[in-house]
Design a protein around this motif. Structure first.
Motif, mmCIF file in Angstrom:
data_model
loop_
_atom_site.group_PDB
_atom_site.id
_atom_site.type_symbol
_atom_site.label_atom_id
_atom_site.label_comp_id
_atom_site.label_asym_id
_atom_site.label_seq_id
_atom_site.Cartn_x
_atom_site.Cartn_y
_atom_site.Cartn_z
ATOM 1 N N THR A 12 52.538 22.927 -5.772
ATOM 2 C CA THR A 12 52.852 24.446 -5.373
ATOM 3 C C THR A 12 52.355 25.547 -5.997
ATOM 4 O O THR A 12 52.037 26.554 -5.878
ATOM 5 N N ALA A 13 52.553 25.215 -7.441
ATOM 6 C CA ALA A 13 52.214 26.384 -8.484
ATOM 7 C C ALA A 13 50.812 26.869 -8.193
ATOM 8 O O ALA A 13 50.283 27.764 -8.352
ATOM 9 N N THR A 16 49.952 28.665 -5.155
ATOM 10 C CA THR A 16 50.529 29.928 -4.997
ATOM 11 C C THR A 16 49.642 30.791 -5.836
ATOM 12 O O THR A 16 49.269 31.943 -5.500
ATOM 13 N N LEU A 19 46.482 31.659 -3.763
ATOM 14 C CA LEU A 19 46.634 32.417 -2.771
ATOM 15 C C LEU A 19 46.681 33.992 -3.343
ATOM 16 O O LEU A 19 46.424 34.903 -2.844
ATOM 17 N N MET A 20 47.656 34.251 -4.253
ATOM 18 C CA MET A 20 47.489 35.364 -5.044
ATOM 19 C C MET A 20 46.296 35.977 -5.535
ATOM 20 O O MET A 20 45.958 37.268 -5.539
ATOM 21 N N GLY A 44 46.988 30.497 3.408
ATOM 22 C CA GLY A 44 48.663 29.869 3.618
ATOM 23 C C GLY A 44 48.813 29.325 4.859
ATOM 24 O O GLY A 44 49.379 28.200 4.993
#
Length: 89
Positions: A12-13, A16, A19-20, A44
């Motif tokens: 998950t990290a 994330t 995506l950022m 996403g």
């Protein structure tokens, strides 16, 4: 913590962070039109759809409970003698 939990947190990290980093808009060619859409949105949505499909494909199958009822019904018809019932209890 369990290994599965640690793996989910790390995954998950990483998603994330990925995506950022990819927030710029790019041109996506859909079947009938072209649109400028953020990579963040596309990646996403694809990740979310992948999780949903993976959960749906990996969920446990439903069990048939009628087999249990058939066994209970046969036992209640008096297939055992009184001696057998006393022995079982």
């Amino acid at each position: 913590m369990r290994t599965k939990t640690v793996f989910i947190i790390i995954f998950t990290a990483l998603i994330t962070i990925f995506l950022m980093i990819n927030t710029d808009a790019v041109e996506f060619n859909f079947i009938f039109l072209k649109r400028d859409i953020s990579k963040l949105l596309v990646v996403g949505v694809c990740t979310f759809v992948g999780f949903v499909l993976g959960f749906w494909a990996g969920r446990p199958k439903t069990t048939v409970s009628t087999y249990d009822r058939e066994i209970d019904d046969k036992g209640s018809k008096g297939g055992l003698s009184d001696e057998d019932r006393d022995y079982i209890q």
